[in-house]
Design a protein around this motif. Structure first.
Motif, PDB file in Angstrom:
ATOM      1  N   PRO A   1       0.812  -1.220   0.000  1.00 32.29           N
ATOM      2  CA  PRO A   1       0.000   0.000   0.000  1.00 32.29           C
ATOM      3  C   PRO A   1       0.844   1.267   0.000  1.00 32.29           C
ATOM      4  N   ASP A   2       0.357   2.292  -0.723  1.00 32.07           N
ATOM      5  CA  ASP A   2       1.001   3.596  -0.700  1.00 32.07           C
ATOM      6  C   ASP A   2       0.707   4.271   0.631  1.00 32.07           C
ATOM      7  N   THR A   3       1.535   5.241   0.992  1.00 37.84           N
ATOM      8  CA  THR A   3       1.325   5.948   2.248  1.00 37.84           C
ATOM      9  C   THR A   3       0.854   7.361   1.991  1.00 37.84           C
TER      10      THR A   3
ATOM     11  N   ARG B   1      -2.490   7.357  -0.685  1.00 39.12           N
ATOM     12  CA  ARG B   1      -3.265   6.208  -0.211  1.00 39.12           C
ATOM     13  C   ARG B   1      -4.743   6.564  -0.127  1.00 39.12           C
TER      14      ARG B   1
ATOM     15  N   TRP C   1      -6.274   6.655  -3.600  1.00 38.32           N
ATOM     16  CA  TRP C   1      -6.524   5.289  -4.105  1.00 38.32           C
ATOM     17  C   TRP C   1      -7.746   4.696  -3.423  1.00 38.32           C
TER      18      TRP C   1
ATOM     19  N   ARG D   1      -3.672  -0.988  -3.627  1.00 41.40           N
ATOM     20  CA  ARG D   1      -2.687   0.060  -3.361  1.00 41.40           C
ATOM     21  C   ARG D   1      -3.000   0.839  -2.090  1.00 41.40           C
ATOM     22  N   SER D   2      -4.187   0.624  -1.502  1.00 43.32           N
ATOM     23  CA  SER D   2      -4.582   1.472  -0.391  1.00 43.32           C
ATOM     24  C   SER D   2      -5.065   0.730   0.849  1.00 43.32           C
TER      25      SER D   2
END
Length: 126
Positions: free
Chosen positions: A2-4, A8, A11, A46-47
Motif C-alpha cells: 500500500p502507498d502511504t 493512499r 486510491w 494500493r490502499s
C-alpha cells in the motif's frame, strides 16, 4: 504494497467510487461492471489490504477478480450478460433519445467495449 499518505487516500477514494459504480452497473443496463470491479480491486490493492481482501471474497465480484488474475479470464456468462445489458441500453436509447450523434457515440463505445470483453479468454491456456 500500500502507498502511504495522501496518495493512499486517493486510491481508497477511487476504490470506493469504483465499487459504487460497479454495484450500479449490476442493475443499470449499459453501465459496465467488470471494468469498475477491476479498477476497484487495483486501487484497493494500493490502499487497503482489508478492502482488497473483501473484494476478493465478495460473492458477486470475487470470482470475476480471481478469473482476471488467472490470466485475464472473463466467463462466458459474464460476456453474455454484458452484451445483453449493452443491447438493452442501446435499445432504450433508440426509443428515448432524439439526438443521433449521441446514439452513434454510445453505440460505438459499447461496440468497442463488447469487442474487448469478447476478445478475452474464457479458460486458462493449456
Amino acid at each position: 504494497m500500500p502507498d502511504t499518505g495522501r496518495l493512499r487516500w486517493l486510491w481508497l477514494l477511487l476504490a470506493y467510487l469504483s465499487i459504487g459504480m460497479a454495484a450500479l452497473g449490476v442493475v443499470v443496463p449499459g453501465l459496465p461492471t467488470t471494468e469498475f470491479v477491476l479498477l476497484a480491486a487495483w486501487a484497493a490493492s494500493r490502499s487497503s489490504p482489508r478492502l482488497s481482501a473483501w473484494l476478493e471474497n465478495h460473492r458477486l465480484f470475487g470470482q470475476l477478480l480471481r478469473d482476471w488474475r488467472n490470466g485475464g479470464l472473463i466467463a462466458r456468462r459474464t460476456k453474455w450478460v454484458s452484451a445483453l445489458g449493452m443491447s438493452a441500453a442501446l435499445g432504450i436509447m433508440l426509443l428515448t433519445v432524439d439526438h443521433l450523434p449521441s446514439i452513434l457515440f454510445a453505440a460505438i463505445g459499447m461496440g468497442i467495449g463488447a469487442a474487448w470483453i469478447w476478445s478475452r479468454p474464457e479458460r486458462p491456456k493449456g
